[in-house]
Design an enzyme around this catalytic site. Sequence first.
Site, mmCIF file in Angstrom:
data_model
loop_
_atom_site.group_PDB
_atom_site.id
_atom_site.type_symbol
_atom_site.label_atom_id
_atom_site.label_comp_id
_atom_site.label_asym_id
_atom_site.label_seq_id
_atom_site.Cartn_x
_atom_site.Cartn_y
_atom_site.Cartn_z
ATOM 1 N N VAL A 73 -0.619 7.647 1.133
ATOM 2 C CA VAL A 73 0.225 8.013 1.942
ATOM 3 C C VAL A 73 -0.625 7.632 3.833
ATOM 4 C CG1 VAL A 73 1.263 8.816 4.022
ATOM 5 C CG2 VAL A 73 2.005 8.721 1.633
ATOM 6 N N PRO A 74 -0.881 6.633 4.146
ATOM 7 C CA PRO A 74 -2.112 5.636 4.717
ATOM 8 C C PRO A 74 -2.047 6.483 6.842
ATOM 9 C CG PRO A 74 -0.480 3.917 5.150
ATOM 10 C CD PRO A 74 0.449 5.750 3.762
ATOM 11 N N CYS A 75 -2.036 8.080 6.351
ATOM 12 C CA CYS A 75 -2.865 8.691 8.113
ATOM 13 C C CYS A 75 -3.846 8.408 8.700
ATOM 14 C CB CYS A 75 -2.286 9.338 8.425
ATOM 15 S SG CYS A 75 -3.246 11.165 6.767
ATOM 16 N N HIS A 76 -5.144 7.817 7.405
ATOM 17 C CA HIS A 76 -6.116 7.511 7.744
ATOM 18 C C HIS A 76 -6.231 6.121 8.522
ATOM 19 C CE1 HIS A 76 -5.459 5.185 3.789
ATOM 20 N NE2 HIS A 76 -6.561 4.140 4.669
#
Length: 176
Positions: A137-140
Site C-alpha cells: 500500500v504505497p504510502c511512500h
Amino acid sequence: MYYGTFDTPLGAITVLANDTGVCRIDFGTYEDRLSTFQSWMRKHLLKGELVYDPEHTYVSQARNELYEYFEGKRREFDIPLNCYGTDFQRKTWRTLLHDIPFGETRSYKDIARAMHSPKAIRAVGGAINKNPFSVVVPCHRVIGSNGKLVGYAGGLDKKQQLLDFESKSPAVSHRS
C-alpha cells in the site's frame, strides 16, 4: 497468525498473515517488531500465537511478489490484504492502492480530495501513518504539498530509495 522475515534491497521485511490474507508488512526483523505486533494484536482483539512459517501460503506469496517488485518485474500486488483498521483508515489505504500509480507521487491534500473529503487532510495523514502494509500500500508515494518528503514508518531514507527505484524502473507492460 503466521510470519516470515526476509531480506530485501532495503533491509529486512517481516510479513504477518492468517488463513485469509496478509495482515501486516513491516520493515525490520520479527524480533525488532515483536512489541509492535503484540500491541497491534491486542488492539484488534486477535488471539493466538505468532508462528514462524515463511512458507505459509500468504507469507510466501507476499515474499515472492515483493522480490518481483524489487527486481523491477511487478508494479502492482495481487496478495490478498486482510485489513484491520477503522473504516476511514481502510478507505484511505484503498485510495493509496488505486489512485497513486507506480512511479508517481501525490500529496496528502490530493488523497483527501480523491476520497471526496478535501478537509480531512490531517485524518488522511493519521490513516497513512497507521498503514500496516509497507511498500504494497504505497504510502511512500505520499509527499507534502510543498513536494518535500514527510514521515515514513520505514524512515525517510527508505522512502527516498523507494521513490528513486520506482522513477528509474523500466516500464512493465503487464501485471506479473
